[in-house]
Design a protein around this motif. Sequence first.
Motif, PDB file in Angstrom:
ATOM      1  N   SER A 101      50.539   9.567 -51.887  1.00 58.87           N
ATOM      2  CA  SER A 101      51.640  10.559 -51.961  1.00 58.87           C
ATOM      3  C   SER A 101      51.223  11.360 -50.496  1.00 58.87           C
ATOM      4  O   SER A 101      50.403  10.891 -49.970  1.00 58.87           O
ATOM      5  CB  SER A 101      51.768  11.807 -52.944  1.00 58.87           C
ATOM      6  OG  SER A 101      51.899  11.003 -54.130  1.00 58.87           O
ATOM      7  N   GLY A 102      52.179  12.384 -50.217  1.00 55.96           N
ATOM      8  CA  GLY A 102      51.796  13.196 -49.093  1.00 55.96           C
ATOM      9  C   GLY A 102      52.681  13.169 -47.964  1.00 55.96           C
ATOM     10  O   GLY A 102      52.491  14.031 -46.955  1.00 55.96           O
ATOM     11  N   ALA A 103      53.649  12.230 -47.798  1.00 54.32           N
ATOM     12  CA  ALA A 103      54.719  12.146 -46.828  1.00 54.32           C
ATOM     13  C   ALA A 103      55.338  13.670 -46.725  1.00 54.32           C
ATOM     14  O   ALA A 103      55.414  13.887 -45.458  1.00 54.32           O
ATOM     15  CB  ALA A 103      55.246  10.883 -46.936  1.00 54.32           C
ATOM     16  N   ILE A 104      55.894  13.796 -47.645  1.00 56.11           N
ATOM     17  CA  ILE A 104      56.859  14.838 -47.499  1.00 56.11           C
ATOM     18  C   ILE A 104      55.795  16.465 -47.244  1.00 56.11           C
ATOM     19  O   ILE A 104      56.381  17.261 -46.304  1.00 56.11           O
ATOM     20  CB  ILE A 104      57.467  15.650 -48.989  1.00 56.11           C
ATOM     21  CG1 ILE A 104      58.297  13.914 -49.299  1.00 56.11           C
ATOM     22  CG2 ILE A 104      58.263  16.880 -48.897  1.00 56.11           C
ATOM     23  CD1 ILE A 104      59.200  14.237 -50.530  1.00 56.11           C
ATOM     24  N   ASN A 119      54.066   3.782 -50.821  1.00 59.41           N
ATOM     25  CA  ASN A 119      54.455   5.056 -51.278  1.00 59.41           C
ATOM     26  C   ASN A 119      56.064   4.891 -51.777  1.00 59.41           C
ATOM     27  O   ASN A 119      56.525   3.783 -51.574  1.00 59.41           O
ATOM     28  CB  ASN A 119      54.434   6.162 -49.935  1.00 59.41           C
ATOM     29  CG  ASN A 119      54.872   7.552 -50.508  1.00 59.41           C
ATOM     30  OD1 ASN A 119      55.018   7.907 -51.730  1.00 59.41           O
ATOM     31  ND2 ASN A 119      54.629   8.494 -49.592  1.00 59.41           N
ATOM     32  N   ASP A 150      61.128   7.508 -49.753  1.00 58.96           N
ATOM     33  CA  ASP A 150      61.780   8.834 -50.442  1.00 58.96           C
ATOM     34  C   ASP A 150      62.866   9.022 -49.144  1.00 58.96           C
ATOM     35  O   ASP A 150      63.741   9.975 -49.607  1.00 58.96           O
ATOM     36  CB  ASP A 150      60.665  10.218 -50.031  1.00 58.96           C
ATOM     37  CG  ASP A 150      59.528   9.935 -51.252  1.00 58.96           C
ATOM     38  OD1 ASP A 150      60.024   9.852 -52.415  1.00 58.96           O
ATOM     39  OD2 ASP A 150      58.674   9.955 -50.723  1.00 58.96           O
ATOM     40  N   ASP A 191      57.900  10.791 -58.704  1.00 56.66           N
ATOM     41  CA  ASP A 191      56.622  11.164 -58.672  1.00 56.66           C
ATOM     42  C   ASP A 191      55.757   9.865 -58.686  1.00 56.66           C
ATOM     43  O   ASP A 191      56.289   8.901 -58.984  1.00 56.66           O
ATOM     44  CB  ASP A 191      56.416  11.686 -60.083  1.00 56.66           C
ATOM     45  CG  ASP A 191      56.738  10.779 -61.091  1.00 56.66           C
ATOM     46  OD1 ASP A 191      55.773  10.119 -61.612  1.00 56.66           O
ATOM     47  OD2 ASP A 191      57.620  10.987 -61.645  1.00 56.66           O
ATOM     48  N   ASN A 192      54.963  10.161 -57.748  1.00 53.44           N
ATOM     49  CA  ASN A 192      53.951   8.578 -57.663  1.00 53.44           C
ATOM     50  C   ASN A 192      52.982   8.473 -58.597  1.00 53.44           C
ATOM     51  O   ASN A 192      52.636   7.303 -58.658  1.00 53.44           O
ATOM     52  CB  ASN A 192      53.066   8.953 -56.323  1.00 53.44           C
ATOM     53  CG  ASN A 192      53.936   8.616 -55.188  1.00 53.44           C
ATOM     54  OD1 ASN A 192      55.145   8.248 -55.118  1.00 53.44           O
ATOM     55  ND2 ASN A 192      53.404   8.502 -53.906  1.00 53.44           N
TER      56      ASN A 192
HETATM   57  N1  GLU Z   1      56.585  10.151 -52.610  1.00 51.77           N
HETATM   58  C1  GLU Z   1      56.008  11.572 -52.387  1.00 51.77           C
HETATM   59  C2  GLU Z   1      55.486  11.962 -50.985  1.00 51.77           C
HETATM   60  O1  GLU Z   1      54.874  11.016 -50.416  1.00 51.77           O
HETATM   61  C3  GLU Z   1      54.928  12.219 -53.335  1.00 51.77           C
HETATM   62  C4  GLU Z   1      55.444  12.083 -54.855  1.00 51.77           C
HETATM   63  C5  GLU Z   1      54.421  12.894 -55.693  1.00 51.77           C
HETATM   64  O2  GLU Z   1      53.845  13.777 -55.429  1.00 51.77           O
HETATM   65  O3  GLU Z   1      54.284  12.120 -56.744  1.00 51.77           O
HETATM   66  O4  GLU Z   1      55.536  12.943 -50.651  1.00 51.77           O
END
Ligand code: GLU
Length: 389
Positions: free
Chosen positions: A54-57, A138, A141, A152-153
């Motif tokens: 996670s972490g892209a957003i 990932n 999104d 959710d991941n």
């Molecule tokens: N796919 C989202 C991201 O990379 C995170 C989803 C999650 O936190 O579970 O930001």
Amino acid sequence: MTGPLAKYRRITIKIGSALLVDRSGRLRADWLAGLAQDVAGLKAAGREIVIVSSGAIALGRSLLGLSALSLTLEQSQAAASAGQIALSQAWAEALGQHGIVTGQILITPNITEERRYYLNARTTIQTLLGLGAIPIINENDSVATAEIRYGDNDRLSARVATMIEADLLVLLSDVDGLYTAPPARDPDARHLPVVEAITPAIEAMAGGAASHLSRGGMTTKIEAGKIATQAGTAMIIAKGTENHPLARLIEGGQHTLFEPATTRAQSRKRWIMGTLAIAGTVRVDAGAARALSLGKSLLPVGVTQITGDFERGDTIAVLGPDGQEIARGLVSFDSEDARLVIGKHSEAVIELLGSGNRGAMVHRDNLVLTGARGDTETKPHLEADHEPG
Ligand code: GLU
């Protein structure tokens, strides 16, 4: 290698946003460097590692200067788009320090739920692993719609882990496992080191008080646990916030282990047998029938007749020379290609369909014997071609 990860060979590790990105939206580079070192250690110890990150957003919102507490859907999709580049780059650099190449795969639910995509994604991941690389996965999104996304991941990582038949899924987050009650509110809350089965009582523990921080988080983790354990994949929830989280876990750091409810082979078999509609049949000669009974793959050379219209990844029935069903499996060719290569040796198959289609018509991993088996008492004469690819 000793410790709680020792017995697992293929491991999917899910990293939560809060571990990778600090409150001001900056990458926790030192933490990532430590994790990358832990991962390199696991790889050196012969483990295959797939990372769901996670972490892209979280990264993207600071890159784009989006400071609002809650983003609109469009904004979070834009953030995911910008952040994913930074995220992939961070992983490539961190693992690159250890000479490890990374491959990025962005997934939407149709990929893990529809067999044709599923088989393709699985092959890509397996190929990367075979080449010594580490897939970084990932959710996609920036294109996922509100209805068609995991969101959710935790659950995404469970679907990835079961798709590639990982032995273990490790969820690294800000909690060190499951408690009998939310620990922040209940002084009597007890940590559970092992969960043998996800019962309604266990689910109730995860669904405790809404005010507790890790609460929504624990619900999706238990959902992930159900997906994983029912497919034969064990799951560990461990706290990942400190540096070198995997080394800590290996050294016995507190965690909850969810034991698999079945073996992976049983689960695959159930899945194949649970397919209601058989999309077609292939009839095979006696040599192929014997090869199948010995656990080999079905090669085109042994196929004598094909019925039905099917797509790659559909379930088909395999009939013996007498027309009786002997097996079911997931077919690697669509029916058009299958008809083209019927009775052909592997070299001819490559010539007709290209080198991407070297393989079996049904790989032994995707095959379940159902009916009368070939005679395994007498040593069968197997053509070299019947060796699994
Ligand atoms: N796919 C989202 C991201 O990379 C995170 C989803 C999650 O936190 O579970 O930001």
